[in-house]
Design a protein around this motif. Sequence first.
Motif, PDB file in Angstrom:
ATOM      1  N   GLY A 205       2.024   4.424  -7.495  1.00 32.19           N
ATOM      2  CA  GLY A 205       0.834   4.057  -8.249  1.00 32.19           C
ATOM      3  C   GLY A 205      -0.025   5.259  -8.597  1.00 32.19           C
ATOM      4  O   GLY A 205       0.259   6.392  -8.214  1.00 32.19           O
TER       5      GLY A 205
ATOM      6  N   LEU B  19       0.720  -3.785  -9.172  1.00 33.91           N
ATOM      7  CA  LEU B  19       1.653  -2.693  -8.880  1.00 33.91           C
ATOM      8  C   LEU B  19       2.907  -2.799  -9.738  1.00 33.91           C
ATOM      9  O   LEU B  19       3.417  -1.788 -10.243  1.00 33.91           O
TER      10      LEU B  19
ATOM     11  N   PHE C 291      -2.434  -7.846  -6.208  1.00 37.01           N
ATOM     12  CA  PHE C 291      -2.052  -6.454  -5.943  1.00 37.01           C
ATOM     13  C   PHE C 291      -0.578  -6.244  -6.279  1.00 37.01           C
ATOM     14  O   PHE C 291      -0.211  -5.259  -6.927  1.00 37.01           O
TER      15      PHE C 291
ATOM     16  N   SER D 288       0.822  -1.212   0.000  1.00 29.83           N
ATOM     17  CA  SER D 288       0.000   0.000   0.000  1.00 29.83           C
ATOM     18  C   SER D 288       0.855   1.261   0.000  1.00 29.83           C
ATOM     19  O   SER D 288       0.527   2.239  -0.677  1.00 29.83           O
TER      20      SER D 288
ATOM     21  N   ALA E 133       2.149   1.602  -3.410  1.00 29.79           N
ATOM     22  CA  ALA E 133       1.069   2.096  -4.277  1.00 29.79           C
ATOM     23  C   ALA E 133       0.865   3.589  -4.089  1.00 29.79           C
ATOM     24  O   ALA E 133       0.591   4.308  -5.047  1.00 29.79           O
TER      25      ALA E 133
ATOM     26  N   ARG F 175      -7.857  -1.206 -15.455  1.00 27.83           N
ATOM     27  CA  ARG F 175      -6.890  -2.255 -15.172  1.00 27.83           C
ATOM     28  C   ARG F 175      -7.645  -3.563 -14.986  1.00 27.83           C
ATOM     29  O   ARG F 175      -8.831  -3.571 -14.682  1.00 27.83           O
TER      30      ARG F 175
ATOM     31  N   GLN G  35       1.999  -1.719 -13.280  1.00 29.47           N
ATOM     32  CA  GLN G  35       1.816  -0.265 -13.357  1.00 29.47           C
ATOM     33  C   GLN G  35       3.152   0.457 -13.277  1.00 29.47           C
ATOM     34  O   GLN G  35       3.402   1.408 -14.022  1.00 29.47           O
TER      35      GLN G  35
ATOM     36  N   GLU H  52      -4.591   2.222  -7.691  1.00 31.06           N
ATOM     37  CA  GLU H  52      -3.680   1.539  -6.770  1.00 31.06           C
ATOM     38  C   GLU H  52      -3.765   2.146  -5.374  1.00 31.06           C
ATOM     39  O   GLU H  52      -3.780   1.429  -4.371  1.00 31.06           O
ATOM     40  N   LYS H  53      -3.823   3.462  -5.329  1.00 31.86           N
ATOM     41  CA  LYS H  53      -3.918   4.142  -4.031  1.00 31.86           C
ATOM     42  C   LYS H  53      -5.207   3.772  -3.315  1.00 31.86           C
ATOM     43  O   LYS H  53      -5.203   3.518  -2.103  1.00 31.86           O
TER      44      LYS H  53
END
Length: 157
Positions: free
Chosen positions: A28, A135, A131, A21, A24, A85, A138, A32-33
């Motif tokens: 990100g 990430l 996740f 996190s 992100a 995404r 991205q 993502e956030k």
Amino acid sequence: MDSLLVEYRHYLQYGIFAALSVFAWFRGEDPEKQIGLVFIAAIVLQVVYRQFAPESPSRDIEVPYLVLDCLMFVAFASIAMRANRTYPLWILAAQLIAVIMHFQRGILEEMAPLAYWALIRLPSYLQMLAFAIGLWAQDRRRKRGIAGRPWRRTSAR
């Protein structure tokens, strides 16, 4: 050592989700956030709940976890339906498995506590993997200079 890892595995999992996190948040884009914020909020709520009601071997549906999983499902659905995404859909699918398993326990007369634990907790490992892959993808796009829209357009032309 193995027993410590098994006993405190959720703290290791929380740490990995927190690290993803934070990554992100700094590397990100908005999807993502937001996914990272959902995971952090879930971690905080679980830690607070465990302080007041430690886990007990119950044969009933664990309502606080059911409510949390349902809230996470709604949040992930909102993000996945708008994000440009694929990986948020994977996270949403794993969350759906966890939510359905709560109801499965209510339907079945006998369900082994270990099976219930596995079916509501193991999807989170799939979410962690999705996740992390999302990430990574991205960040790779960003490093290559590939600009993509973080959100889908709401109106068709």
